[in-house]
Write a protein that holds these residues in place. Structure first.
Motif, mmCIF file in Angstrom:
data_model
loop_
_atom_site.group_PDB
_atom_site.id
_atom_site.type_symbol
_atom_site.label_atom_id
_atom_site.label_comp_id
_atom_site.label_asym_id
_atom_site.label_seq_id
_atom_site.Cartn_x
_atom_site.Cartn_y
_atom_site.Cartn_z
ATOM 1 N N PRO A 147 60.781 23.995 31.960
ATOM 2 C CA PRO A 147 60.282 24.519 30.683
ATOM 3 C C PRO A 147 58.864 25.055 30.816
ATOM 4 N N ILE A 148 58.576 26.098 30.059
ATOM 5 C CA ILE A 148 57.261 26.747 30.096
ATOM 6 C C ILE A 148 56.705 26.807 28.689
ATOM 7 N N LEU A 156 46.214 33.516 22.861
ATOM 8 C CA LEU A 156 46.201 34.484 21.772
ATOM 9 C C LEU A 156 46.858 35.781 22.227
ATOM 10 N N GLY A 157 47.830 36.268 21.462
ATOM 11 C CA GLY A 157 48.464 37.537 21.774
ATOM 12 C C GLY A 157 49.700 37.400 22.635
ATOM 13 N N LYS A 158 50.248 38.549 22.983
ATOM 14 C CA LYS A 158 51.492 38.575 23.750
ATOM 15 C C LYS A 158 51.233 38.244 25.217
ATOM 16 N N THR A 159 52.276 37.791 25.891
ATOM 17 C CA THR A 159 52.207 37.568 27.330
ATOM 18 C C THR A 159 53.368 38.297 27.991
ATOM 19 N N GLY A 210 45.596 30.484 27.959
ATOM 20 C CA GLY A 210 44.607 31.557 27.980
ATOM 21 C C GLY A 210 44.883 32.681 28.941
ATOM 22 N N SER A 211 46.142 32.967 29.211
ATOM 23 C CA SER A 211 46.481 34.064 30.123
ATOM 24 C C SER A 211 47.563 34.949 29.517
ATOM 25 N N SER A 212 47.362 36.252 29.614
ATOM 26 C CA SER A 212 48.389 37.195 29.190
ATOM 27 C C SER A 212 49.484 37.334 30.245
ATOM 28 N N GLY A 246 49.674 35.626 38.406
ATOM 29 C CA GLY A 246 49.927 34.544 37.476
ATOM 30 C C GLY A 246 51.365 34.515 36.985
ATOM 31 N N PHE A 247 51.905 35.692 36.702
ATOM 32 C CA PHE A 247 53.265 35.787 36.173
ATOM 33 C C PHE A 247 54.297 35.196 37.130
ATOM 34 N N ARG A 248 54.020 35.274 38.429
ATOM 35 C CA ARG A 248 54.994 34.776 39.416
ATOM 36 C C ARG A 248 55.346 33.313 39.172
ATOM 37 N N PHE A 249 54.392 32.516 38.672
ATOM 38 C CA PHE A 249 54.651 31.096 38.452
ATOM 39 C C PHE A 249 55.613 30.887 37.283
ATOM 40 N N CYS A 250 55.523 31.732 36.277
ATOM 41 C CA CYS A 250 56.477 31.655 35.173
ATOM 42 C C CYS A 250 57.863 32.083 35.629
#
Length: 273
Positions: A236-237, A242-245, A215-217, A223-227
């Motif tokens: 692996p992620i 819903l929608g692009k991230t 549930g996060s774009s 938030g993106f820093r964790f990816c």
């Protein structure tokens, strides 16, 4: 099938760090910020520097909160929150990191939670160590501004509302101890996440077998820093949203479907493995 793919990801990576965003709470009646393209659905939320320096911004924030806060306060966890709490009990989730400030994960029974951006149900003074419940300030605002309690408007994320009226006469509650500025205990846009929360979450990610985003774009860097870090560590992620991230190119699995039915079906599938 999407729920089977998610079930397999969870089963094959037994120690997960889960990161959730606004999309998991929309079924609880709390609006999200962005559309399927990751663009703002409405004007950007209040900015921390502007809130601190501009009295009118604070009047507008607390005035709109008279309409928006009760919706957030009265929201209840939905089946997706319950599924994650059950996954924790089954030993699949080592830590849940949420970008949300609604406290719904804890109400659903999740215990190992980091509220990355704080909690909207608490209010703090920016000058001293005073804190109190959000409801206390809400009721005080209503008592000070009875004319504003009759307005209605469409709810916006995080206790806000799309209310546009003249806020110049709105009276803001001040800190009862020092007269300082009161602010919800959340990280507004333009402010920094407290360092220890990030350190603790990254430590857990380092120990995890994989990262599951729900549930996060991921358009916000917090938030993106964790990816980005999971990718650097060859973890692996998977993303159910819903929608692009912002992290689409880093994902091992992307499920672009409604969260609640897919997560609930994946949980059921895991229960019979």
């Amino acid at each position: 099938m999407s729920h089977q793919a998610l079930s397999d990801f969870i089963h094959n990576h037994p120690r997960l760090l889960v990161l959730t965003g606004a999309g998991i709470s929309t079924d609880s009646g709390i609006p999200d910020y962005r559309d399927s393209n990751g663009d703002w659905k409405r004007k950007q939320p209040v900015q921390h520097p502007e809130f601190m320096r501009c009295e009118h911004t604070r009047k507008r924030y607390w005035g709109r909160s008279l309409v928006g806060w009760p919706v957030m306060r009265d929201a209840r966890p939905n089946a997706a929150h319950a599924a994650l709490a059950q996954l924790e009990r089954l030993g699949h989730i080592d830590l849940l990191v949420t970008q949300n400030v609604d406290g719904l994960h804890q109400r659903a029974g999740s215990e190992r939670v980091i509220d990355l951006h704080g909690r909207s149900d608490r209010v703090i003074c920016m000058s001293c160590d005073f804190s109190c419940s959000r409801d206390e300030v809400h009721h005080q605002s209503a008592d000070l501004n009875p004319a504003f309690t009759h307005f209605s408007a469409e709810t916006a994320p995080d206790g806000d509302a799309d209310l546009e009226v003249d806020f110049s006469d709105f009276r803001i509650p001040d800190c009862p101890h020092c007269g300082g500025i009161l602010k919800p205990d959340v990280v507004f846009f333009g402010d920094n996440v407290p360092k220890q929360r990030v350190v603790d979450a990254l430590d857990a990610l380092h120990q995890a077998d994989g990262l599951l985003v729900i549930g996060s774009s991921l358009m916000v860097y917090s938030g993106f820093r964790f990816c980005r870090r999971a990718h650097e560590w060859n973890k692996p992620i998977a993303a159910l949203t819903l929608g692009k991230t912002r992290a689409d190119e880093l994902l091992s699995l992307k499920i672009n479907q409604p969260i609640r039915p897919v997560l609930s079906a994946a949980l059921e599938q895991l229960s019979i493995k």
